[in-house]
Design a protein around this motif. Structure first.
Motif, mmCIF file in Angstrom:
data_model
loop_
_atom_site.group_PDB
_atom_site.id
_atom_site.type_symbol
_atom_site.label_atom_id
_atom_site.label_comp_id
_atom_site.label_asym_id
_atom_site.label_seq_id
_atom_site.Cartn_x
_atom_site.Cartn_y
_atom_site.Cartn_z
ATOM 1 N N GLY A 1 0.803 -1.211 0.000
ATOM 2 C CA GLY A 1 0.000 0.000 0.000
ATOM 3 C C GLY A 1 0.837 1.263 0.000
ATOM 4 O O GLY A 1 1.984 1.273 0.456
ATOM 5 N N ASP A 2 0.240 2.324 -0.547
ATOM 6 C CA ASP A 2 0.904 3.620 -0.535
ATOM 7 C C ASP A 2 -0.167 4.698 -0.394
ATOM 8 O O ASP A 2 -1.155 4.696 -1.139
ATOM 9 N N VAL A 3 0.029 5.595 0.581
ATOM 10 C CA VAL A 3 -0.939 6.662 0.854
ATOM 11 C C VAL A 3 -0.170 7.958 1.080
ATOM 12 O O VAL A 3 0.900 7.950 1.694
ATOM 13 N N PRO B 1 3.540 4.585 3.256
ATOM 14 C CA PRO B 1 3.673 3.316 2.528
ATOM 15 C C PRO B 1 3.691 2.137 3.501
ATOM 16 O O PRO B 1 4.102 2.260 4.656
ATOM 17 N N SER B 2 3.233 0.966 3.026
ATOM 18 C CA SER B 2 3.179 -0.206 3.896
ATOM 19 C C SER B 2 3.284 -1.475 3.068
ATOM 20 O O SER B 2 2.888 -1.521 1.897
ATOM 21 N N THR B 3 3.799 -2.534 3.661
ATOM 22 C CA THR B 3 3.872 -3.861 3.050
ATOM 23 C C THR B 3 3.674 -4.890 4.151
ATOM 24 O O THR B 3 4.015 -4.648 5.315
ATOM 25 N N ALA C 1 -4.442 -13.341 -10.038
ATOM 26 C CA ALA C 1 -4.766 -13.226 -8.609
ATOM 27 C C ALA C 1 -4.128 -12.002 -7.957
ATOM 28 O O ALA C 1 -3.652 -12.066 -6.823
ATOM 29 N N LYS C 2 -4.116 -10.875 -8.674
ATOM 30 C CA LYS C 2 -3.647 -9.619 -8.109
ATOM 31 C C LYS C 2 -4.654 -8.528 -8.439
ATOM 32 O O LYS C 2 -5.186 -8.478 -9.544
ATOM 33 N N GLN C 3 -4.886 -7.639 -7.480
ATOM 34 C CA GLN C 3 -5.852 -6.568 -7.698
ATOM 35 C C GLN C 3 -5.372 -5.297 -6.998
ATOM 36 O O GLN C 3 -5.071 -5.310 -5.812
ATOM 37 N N ARG C 4 -5.357 -4.195 -7.751
ATOM 38 C CA ARG C 4 -4.949 -2.907 -7.206
ATOM 39 C C ARG C 4 -6.153 -1.975 -7.181
ATOM 40 O O ARG C 4 -6.881 -1.847 -8.172
#
Length: 817
Positions: free
Chosen positions: A288-290, A304-306, A766-769
């Motif tokens: 994620g990135d905000v 940002p996060s992982t 199997a990936k979704q943004r």
């Protein structure tokens, strides 16, 4: 009183036994005189055309009926690929044992309209108001749930979160055997075993007799029951092999399950019981990135996060139904469903937060911390239904029904911010527990009267549900935030809908038509513990529906229709008490949220031909008050997600589907939907003005192909593709899932073993943004789901299941879980 006494006399087993007769015969192919197994045989009373009894032929082609009341009957025999045969003026006298001998069926020279034959099975049927799909054609769904079946349909898509859409909208209605459910579709459908489903009906332009709920239309799940007298048993066991991928998750996913359905049918009684357990975890990862902009302070904060994002999911349920045919004119049925569903989602993420100067990007401060987030949802469900149908001598019917439902919904979110790398040191712990028990019932009274070449249907329906929610907000160490009080409290919501409808369905020459009008008076109230005002909404609305179909030529039909629908608010969307969904997000609703109103028009073409069926439908929708979940900045590191009405929207699209028998050993199914969605308007979120204007084309493509290598070996491959889709503030990325399976049958098809390969890791599957943005924020999150899941499935059938099993269905389970 005399009439009541006479009724009980007619139902007396002693008198019926004295006045019954027996009938039997044998069905053969007229060309080779071989027995035809599983041909349908129906006995119809000549006087009032009421279906008295039905059965299927045995392996030797023999059928028989016992304890049939003396009288005059018609006998109808039908089997796929053969012409129907009707024998009239069959007179049975008291104690008679009539043997019709051999009945010869002639192979059909052409397929009937509305039927596509694939081998010996009908996979698709196009009707005036719906498309019907055989669930068994989607082998990859074996051992799964109803969601694994419906995601293959032309109108339907399922994203990585498990959210189900119909024509691009998550607003649609679910029926189980023709009865509506209240709770959200995902919850209901996840608890119905795929192996218990016979057919799925897609109704995109429902008539006035149906509830007008949902923008996408209606999915009607038709479950199985035994087709012959005696005992019918179907069992299924499934287990997952060890995962081939590793995201470094703290827990490994488990996948296993079993389901069984037992049916007993004899004379006037038809009894079914069933149960299932399903564990279906999924490992995953999240990136994620905000960023948020604080114009007053002149700063920009990046978040940002992982980390891990995985699910533990299981459900189990028991169900039972009883159908009692007192006589040709009176039928009673009842059902019971008891179930439990559990889901938790782990999101353990590492954050690297920075705050910089907005003008020159100079670093002001930075923080690294670890966030452990666990969200749990649970629910126990109890449903019961009771129905009665009476058929009069003029062939009119009167049906009364009742459904009662209670769902005990509860859960919590545990959000723990910890120092890193020393995660034992907690910075802040937020605990959001809740309870949301909900109770509802539905009463229906429907009358059908034959008039001319059609029928007039009218009825009254009452819907009532209440929910009491208790939401808490506990922070350690205690917080000093000024609005902390609004994060906890109680909510009471009540919905009452009274509806009357009338519609006429008929046929004249090449024309078929249906026209109806439905009136509803609906009231909604939301009471909050911290707000002295009761939020009320009263609606008085007419819902019109018109459908016309013209038979152009052999196998070709043209249809047009119009309908008005409504997408009602869920209690979750009305709840303004925020929940800390993640470290960087809050979720809340709006108690004054308005429902959506949808006007829809369709123009369609259907064709039935020797090797399959085809349909093409163009549609237009105008949506008033579209409900969207929009983002705004709550704090430098936190976004607020609020349900709101986002102006107005239009959608224009085209939908198609085809089932083809290309070779005796090769069949192909394709379903697709493409649409242009435009949403615009000036709105306010928490008293802040926003302008929404977004337009994009989107499409779905579902494909399934099957290969029959021999009488006992077969294979299938299928994929589900969901393109980029517009939202009010951004877009959701494409989502692609391929699957394949191999099946071996034993014991003349009664035992089957399958190897399923799901979420095959090709083409970035199997990936979704999901991305959203505004003037003062930007957020994008990439969800990466587990791939290459292998499962082994074993199924056993004692006799065959072919027709509908009347189970109670949830009106609460799916919308509110």
């Amino acid at each position: 009183m005399k009439q009541l006494f006479a009724f009980f006399l007619l139902c007396s087993p002693v008198l019926l036994l004295a006045q019954t007769a027996q009938l039997k015969g044998r069905v053969l192919d007229s060309q080779n005189h071989q027995p035809i197994e599983y041909a349908s045989v129906a006995m119809i009373h000549s006087g009032d055309s009421v279906l008295v009894a039905g059965t299927v032929t045995k392996a030797n082609g023999v059928f028989e009926f016992g304890k049939i009341a003396a009288g005059t009957y018609r006998l109808k025999i039908a089997f796929i690929g053969y012409r129907d045969i009707i024998k009239t003026d069959i007179r049975l006298t008291q104690g008679q044992q009539l043997n019709l001998g051999d009945v010869l069926l002639q192979p059909a020279s052409k397929l009937l309209n509305e039927v596509n034959v694939r081998g010996q099975q009908v996979n698709a049927v196009n009707k005036i108001d719906r498309q019907v799909y055989r669930a068994g054609q989607f082998e990859a769904a074996r051992g799964g749930s109803a969601i694994d079946v419906i995601k293959n349909l032309p109108s339907v898509s399922v994203n990585g979160e498990g959210n189900i859409s119909m024509r691009g909208s998550e607003s649609f209605m679910v029926l189980v055997n023709g009865k509506p459910v209240i709770i959200d579709a995902q919850t209901v459908l996840s608890q119905i075993p795929a192996n218990s489903i016979a057919n799925i009906e897609v109704i995109t332009s429902p008539s006035a007799k149906y509830d007008p709920d949902g923008r996408g239309g209606i999915l009607n799940i038709i479950t199985k029951k035994g087709a012959i007298d005696g005992v019918t048993l179907a069992t299924n066991v499934q287990g997952g092999l060890p995962s081939t991928g590793d995201f470094g998750n703290t827990r490994k996913p488990l996948r296993f399950g079993a389901d069984a359905t037992l049916n007993y049918r004899k004379g006037k009684w038809d009894i079914s019981v069933g149960g299932n357990y399903n564990r279906n975890d999924n490992a995953g990862y999240r990136e994620g990135d905000v960023y948020t902009k604080n114009f007053a302070a002149g700063t920009i904060t990046r978040v940002p996060s992982t980390g891990e994002r995985s699910f533990k999911k299981y459900n189990y349920a028991g169900r039972a139904s009883i159908n009692f045919t007192a006589d040709a004119a009176n039928v009673f049925s009842g059902g019971l469903f008891l179930g439990q569903r559990y889901q938790d989602r782990v999101a353990d993420l590492l954050y690297h937060n920075t705050t910089s100067n907005l003008s020159n990007n100079a670093l002001i401060k930075n923080t690294t911390y670890y966030n452990s987030n666990l969200q749990t949802k649970e629910g126990s469900f109890a449903l019961a239904n009771l129905d009665y149908t009476h058929t009069f001598q003029d062939k009119s019917t009167l049906a009364a029904g009742m459904v009662y439902e209670h769902a005990d919904l509860y859960g919590n979110t545990k959000n723990r911010n910890q120092h890193y790398p020393n995660t034992a040191d907690t910075i802040q712990y937020v605990y959001n527990p809740y309870k949301r028990p909900i109770t509802g019932y539905r009463l229906t009274l429907d009358h059908s009267l034959p008039i001319g070449k059609g029928k007039l249907e009218s009825g009254y329906q009452l819907r009532y549900d209440t929910q009491d929610g208790q939401f808490d907000y506990l922070v350690t160490p205690p917080t000093s935030q000024p609005d902390a009080a609004k994060f906890q409290g109680s909510l009471h919501a009540k919905n009452v809908i009274n509806a009357v409808y009338s519609q006429y369905t008929g046929k004249s020459g090449q024309w078929e038509y249906n026209g109806g009008l439905r009136y509803e008076y609906a009231t909604r109230s939301v009471t909050l513990s911290y707000d002295p005002m009761v939020h009320r909404l009263n609606l008085s609305n007419l819902f019109r529906s018109v459908l016309i179909q013209y038979n152009l030529s052999e196998g070709w039909k043209l249809k047009a229709d119009y309908s008005r629908r409504i997408n009602r608010t869920t209690n979750l969307e009305l709840n303004p008490i925020p929940e800390r969904e993640h470290s960087e997000t809050l979720e809340e609703g709006d108690p004054d949220l308005l429902p959506e109103f949808i006007d829809q028009a369709e123009l369609g073409l259907t064709h039935s031909f020797k090797s399959g069926t085809f349909f093409l439908t163009g549609y237009y929708q105008h949506i008033k008050n579209p409900i969207q979940r929009l983002n705004s900045v709550y704090a430098d590191t936190i976004l607020n997600r609020v349900y709101t009405n986002a102006g107005a929207a239009t959608q224009i699209g085209v939908e198609m589907g085809t089932n083809l028998q290309l070779k005796k050993w090769w069949s192909l199914y394709i379903g697709a939907n493409a649409y242009n969605y435009h949403i615009s308007g000036d709105i306010r979120i928490l008293d802040e003005p926003f302008i929404v204007n977004n337009r994009r084309w989107a499409y779905t493509l579902n494909m399934n192909t099957a290969f029959l290598f021999s009488k006992t070996w077969s294979a299938q491959a299928n994929f589900n593709y969901l393109s980029k889709r517009p939202t009010a503030q951004g877009e959701d990325s494409r989502y692609f899932i391929p699957n394949t399976s191999v099946k071996k049958t034993f014991m003349n098809g009664r035992l089957a073993a399958s190897l399923l390969w799901q979420n095959i890791d090709i083409f970035n599957a199997a990936k979704q943004r999901i991305t959203t943005s505004g003037t003062d924020f930007y957020t994008t999150t990439n969800y990466i789901y587990e791939t290459n899941m292998l499962l082994i499935n074993l199924s056993f059938n004692l006799n065959r299941f072919t027709s509908k099993l009347k189970l109670p269905n949830s009106e609460l389970n799916d919308r509110e879980f």
